[in-house]
Scaffold this motif. Sequence first.
Motif, short mmCIF file in Angstrom:
data_model
loop_
_atom_site.label_atom_id
_atom_site.label_comp_id
_atom_site.label_asym_id
_atom_site.label_seq_id
_atom_site.Cartn_x
_atom_site.Cartn_y
_atom_site.Cartn_z
N ASN A 165 123.22 5.80 101.40
CA ASN A 165 122.28 6.86 101.04
C ASN A 165 121.10 6.28 100.28
O ASN A 165 121.28 5.43 99.40
CB ASN A 165 122.95 7.93 100.18
N VAL A 166 119.90 6.72 100.61
CA VAL A 166 118.70 6.29 99.91
C VAL A 166 118.30 7.39 98.93
O VAL A 166 118.00 8.52 99.35
CB VAL A 166 117.56 6.03 100.91
N PRO A 167 118.29 7.11 97.63
CA PRO A 167 117.90 8.14 96.65
C PRO A 167 116.41 8.49 96.77
O PRO A 167 115.56 7.60 96.90
CB PRO A 167 118.19 7.48 95.30
N ILE A 168 116.14 9.77 96.72
CA ILE A 168 114.77 10.27 96.69
C ILE A 168 114.59 11.04 95.39
O ILE A 168 115.34 11.99 95.12
CB ILE A 168 114.46 11.16 97.90
N ILE A 169 113.61 10.63 94.59
CA ILE A 169 113.40 11.25 93.28
C ILE A 169 112.25 12.23 93.39
O ILE A 169 111.12 11.85 93.75
CB ILE A 169 113.12 10.18 92.20
N ILE A 170 112.52 13.50 93.08
CA ILE A 170 111.53 14.56 93.21
C ILE A 170 111.26 15.19 91.84
O ILE A 170 112.19 15.60 91.15
CB ILE A 170 112.01 15.64 94.19
N GLU A 171 109.99 15.23 91.46
CA GLU A 171 109.58 15.85 90.20
C GLU A 171 108.53 16.91 90.51
O GLU A 171 107.53 16.63 91.16
CB GLU A 171 108.98 14.80 89.25
N ARG A 172 108.77 18.12 90.01
CA ARG A 172 107.85 19.23 90.27
C ARG A 172 107.32 19.83 88.97
O ARG A 172 108.05 20.01 87.99
CB ARG A 172 108.53 20.33 91.08
N SER A 173 106.04 20.14 88.98
CA SER A 173 105.43 20.84 87.86
C SER A 173 105.48 22.34 88.12
O SER A 173 105.59 22.78 89.26
CB SER A 173 103.97 20.38 87.71
N LYS A 174 105.37 23.10 87.06
CA LYS A 174 105.29 24.55 87.22
C LYS A 174 103.89 24.96 87.67
O LYS A 174 103.69 26.06 88.18
CB LYS A 174 105.64 25.25 85.91
N THR A 175 102.94 24.06 87.50
CA THR A 175 101.56 24.33 87.88
C THR A 175 101.32 23.92 89.32
O THR A 175 101.68 22.80 89.71
CB THR A 175 100.58 23.57 86.97
N PRO A 176 100.74 24.77 90.14
CA PRO A 176 100.50 24.43 91.54
C PRO A 176 99.60 23.20 91.70
O PRO A 176 98.75 22.93 90.86
CB PRO A 176 99.82 25.68 92.10
N GLY A 177 99.79 22.49 92.78
CA GLY A 177 98.99 21.31 93.07
C GLY A 177 99.49 20.61 94.31
O GLY A 177 100.42 21.08 94.98
#
Length: 323
Positions: free
Chosen positions: A37-49
């Motif tokens: 498995n290849v880890p994918i790191i996802i980070e999301r802001s509450k502000t759209p963009g």
Amino acid sequence: MSTANNTLNILGHEIKPGESKEVDFDVAHLHTASAVNVPIIIERSKTPGPTVLFTAGVHGDEVNGVEIVRQLIAKGINKPKSGTIICIPIINIFGFLNLKREFPDGRDLNRVFPGSKNGSLASRVAYKLMTEIIPHVDYIIDFHTGGSGRFNAPQIRIEKSDSQLNTLARVFGAPFILHSKYIKKSFRSSCNKLGKPLLLFEGGKSIHIDEVITNHGVVGSKRVLDHLGMLNSKFVVFAPKTDCVMIAESKWIRAKYSGMFKVAVNIGSKALKGDLLGYITDPYGKMNYFVKADVSGYVITINESPTVYQGDALFNISTKLEA
């Protein structure tokens, strides 16, 4: 353009605005039946963009790119002020485990895109990346290095006619920008066909981590994120110390003899026609051939192999610049 005001559905996972998640890119199983498995790191802001994807390790031996993405994660640069940042530090996990360029099936991943659902192992990985990840992103920065002992000056490669990529390349601020045509079945070419702008960063050489190259990759990524309004305000962005040199054409200087090879010029420096670039000698002290520049230009690639054969590419030098 993607926005951060709705749920992101990717690889069977839901990531809401403001959430962080690591998901597995299920590649295949080893012959021992162990899952890979290849880890994918996802980070999301509450502000759209926008959604920006950072990738490396398309070629398993190009570890410097992996180090750049690792630093983006370790330093928290991947935590956006707005929008979403997705990081895949190693795409070709099989090659990375063995420090080999290709997949176990012998294929170069960067020559099988957009892939096939029922094709070779490399083709299946390409297909999954193109169908399950790329549709969700707006911009891609893909990190590479030189292969076969060739050290590349830090550079961004883009297609000349793409005005958006030209703007982003200048924002990135690498010392060199190379106008490079799309290569059939490459990751860059396939993303372009889907309307996804991709900056390809080249720097350093395979199986090697160089601090200067790494710094160019990290700082350039910060500049792009800042340009897109996504960089966290705790990070400082500095303008490049020198203007980017835009290279339209270049040529290789090749070895006229086989022998031991020693470089006499610095990567990224400007050489004048007739300048000494390196030496080719034999192991017995009988021959000492001076490799000289047959054109004036910037030295953007150097072969750092200690031995070379007649016809081997030694230096890549710019022959035509653009404003």
